[in-house]
Design a protein around this motif. Structure first.
Motif, PDB file in Angstrom:
ATOM      1  N   GLN A   1     -11.195 -30.227  -9.900  1.00  0.00           N
ATOM      2  CA  GLN A   1     -12.144 -29.501 -10.742  1.00  0.00           C
ATOM      3  C   GLN A   1     -11.568 -28.200 -11.274  1.00  0.00           C
ATOM      4  O   GLN A   1     -12.047 -27.668 -12.283  1.00  0.00           O
ATOM      5  CB  GLN A   1     -13.427 -29.222  -9.957  1.00  0.00           C
ATOM      6  CG  GLN A   1     -14.155 -30.463  -9.486  1.00  0.00           C
ATOM      7  CD  GLN A   1     -15.392 -30.111  -8.682  1.00  0.00           C
ATOM      8  OE1 GLN A   1     -16.208 -29.284  -9.085  1.00  0.00           O
ATOM      9  NE2 GLN A   1     -15.555 -30.747  -7.528  1.00  0.00           N
ATOM     10  N   VAL A   2     -10.571 -27.641 -10.585  1.00  0.00           N
ATOM     11  CA  VAL A   2      -9.937 -26.395 -11.004  1.00  0.00           C
ATOM     12  C   VAL A   2      -8.424 -26.541 -10.887  1.00  0.00           C
ATOM     13  O   VAL A   2      -7.913 -27.428 -10.192  1.00  0.00           O
ATOM     14  CB  VAL A   2     -10.414 -25.196 -10.159  1.00  0.00           C
ATOM     15  CG1 VAL A   2     -11.887 -24.913 -10.404  1.00  0.00           C
ATOM     16  CG2 VAL A   2     -10.138 -25.433  -8.682  1.00  0.00           C
ATOM     17  N   ASP A   3      -7.715 -25.641 -11.558  1.00  0.00           N
ATOM     18  CA  ASP A   3      -6.248 -25.667 -11.542  1.00  0.00           C
ATOM     19  C   ASP A   3      -5.665 -24.902 -10.363  1.00  0.00           C
ATOM     20  O   ASP A   3      -4.508 -25.148  -9.979  1.00  0.00           O
ATOM     21  CB  ASP A   3      -5.707 -25.056 -12.834  1.00  0.00           C
ATOM     22  CG  ASP A   3      -6.149 -25.820 -14.063  1.00  0.00           C
ATOM     23  OD1 ASP A   3      -5.951 -27.046 -14.091  1.00  0.00           O
ATOM     24  OD2 ASP A   3      -6.698 -25.188 -14.990  1.00  0.00           O
ATOM     25  N   ALA A   4      -6.429 -23.978  -9.806  1.00  0.00           N
ATOM     26  CA  ALA A   4      -5.952 -23.160  -8.688  1.00  0.00           C
ATOM     27  C   ALA A   4      -7.161 -22.659  -7.915  1.00  0.00           C
ATOM     28  O   ALA A   4      -8.295 -22.705  -8.408  1.00  0.00           O
ATOM     29  CB  ALA A   4      -5.111 -21.992  -9.183  1.00  0.00           C
ATOM     30  N   ALA A   5      -6.917 -22.166  -6.698  1.00  0.00           N
ATOM     31  CA  ALA A   5      -8.024 -21.665  -5.880  1.00  0.00           C
ATOM     32  C   ALA A   5      -7.549 -20.531  -4.989  1.00  0.00           C
ATOM     33  O   ALA A   5      -6.462 -20.596  -4.401  1.00  0.00           O
ATOM     34  CB  ALA A   5      -8.614 -22.789  -5.030  1.00  0.00           C
ATOM     35  N   GLY A   6      -8.369 -19.479  -4.895  1.00  0.00           N
ATOM     36  CA  GLY A   6      -8.128 -18.380  -3.969  1.00  0.00           C
ATOM     37  C   GLY A   6      -8.988 -18.567  -2.745  1.00  0.00           C
ATOM     38  O   GLY A   6     -10.169 -18.914  -2.856  1.00  0.00           O
TER      39      GLY A   6
END
Length: 317
Positions: free
Chosen positions: A202-207
């Motif tokens: 769903q996203v390209d990156a995550a913090g």
């Protein structure tokens, strides 16, 4: 980015991780004479883990003060701080960033720091899928990035700081809705949720907090490694505090602080009472602490120009 004002000055305020609600009286040999003790649990805790993991703490506090103790998972960190400031919550666990902001606004006092996974510090990471062509933090421009809560230290503040340091415009994040940022920011509502959005494409990156990668909080370390890789890592973050309402008397604050310090190790073992099983808490010790313990977090927030306006942003997703 415009620096609106200094975020915090180091202070000698004391606080604890937890929240107690109600008007509690003092008298006799007990600090609490009437009412219930309400403890707010961090919004990062899954609802299904509340009773099995925190049951022993609830029972211990109830026995110590001969009062019913209620525990609730807060909707977000902002609501925890607001409840503490209004006196409708007395003790709560929260993140370093939220606690420091709360102290600055006079809405919370830090009394304890928690120890987890053998250390008093932890990590923040930005992760990307294994097959991603993103190689540097600067490559996040134009991409979608999941974060935890806007007031999360490891799940928002540090990832946003690293993105900003890489030259990517973060707009008015974490206070605003991210419309001015050079990437699409998504607040997932928790560290594991950030990872799940990444794993689901769903996203390209995550913090997120490094514990999502390094422990079995969510995925196992092997599952994480098979799905994602670390793009950026920050180390040495002070582990989260327990905070109390400034509306409590000094006697009540001191009593709560001492109760946690004197508590047996078994309060961390979960419902089954056995160490090393699935219902153990992530933390297994506490020590006396004040807001000064979180100066490094304060410095990062100051660098980003983040202040108490974040409580009024209305973006709690």
């Amino acid at each position: 980015m415009t620096r609106r004002r200094d975020f915090l000055k180091t202070a000698g305020a004391v606080g604890s991780i937890g929240a107690l609600t109600g008007c509690l009286g003092i008298g006799g040999s007990q600090p609490f004479n009437d009412g219930e003790i309400d403890m707010n649990i961090s919004p990062s805790v899954p609802t299904e883990d509340l009773q099995p993991q925190y049951g022993p703490i609830r029972e211990y506090i109830s026995n110590e003060f001969d009062r019913t103790t209620k525990m609730n998972i807060a909707n977000n960190y902002a609501s925890v701080i607001e409840a503490l400031g209004s006196g409708t919550t007395d003790i709560a666990e929260t993140g370093p960033f939220a606690a420091a902001l709360g102290v600055n606004e006079g809405d919370a006092e830090v009394i304890l720091q928690r120890k987890g996974y053998g250390t008093w510090t932890y990590k923040s990471i930005i992760a990307v899928p294994n097959d991603s062509d993103i190689e540097e933090v600067s490559d996040l421009e134009g991409k979608s990035v999941a974060f935890s809560d806007p007031l999360s230290t490891s799940g928002a503040l540090y990832p946003l700081y690293n993105i900003s340091q890489a030259g990517v415009n973060i707009g008015n994040l974490p206070e605003g809705n991210g419309s001015q940022a050079a990437f699409d920011a998504v607040f997932a509502g928790g560290h594991v949720s950030s990872y799940e959005q990444l794993a689901d494409g769903q996203v390209d990156a995550a913090g997120m907090g490094g514990f999502v990668r390094d422990t079995s909080t969510g995925p196992t370390p092997d599952e994480f490694e098979s799905t994602a890789r670390t793009l950026q890592e920050s180390t040495g973050l002070p582990r989260a505090p327990i905070v109390v309402s400034p509306e409590l008397s000094d006697d009540r604050k001191d009593a709560l602080q001492q109760a946690f310090i004197d508590a047996p190790d078994s309060i961390y073992y979960g419902q089954d009472g056995e160490e090393g099983t699935d219902d153990d808490l992530w933390f297994n010790d506490v020590r006396e602490a004040g807001v000064d313990k979180y100066q490094s977090v304060i410095d990062v927030a100051t660098e980003l120009g983040v202040g108490a306006e974040i409580f009024e942003s209305g973006d709690d997703s």
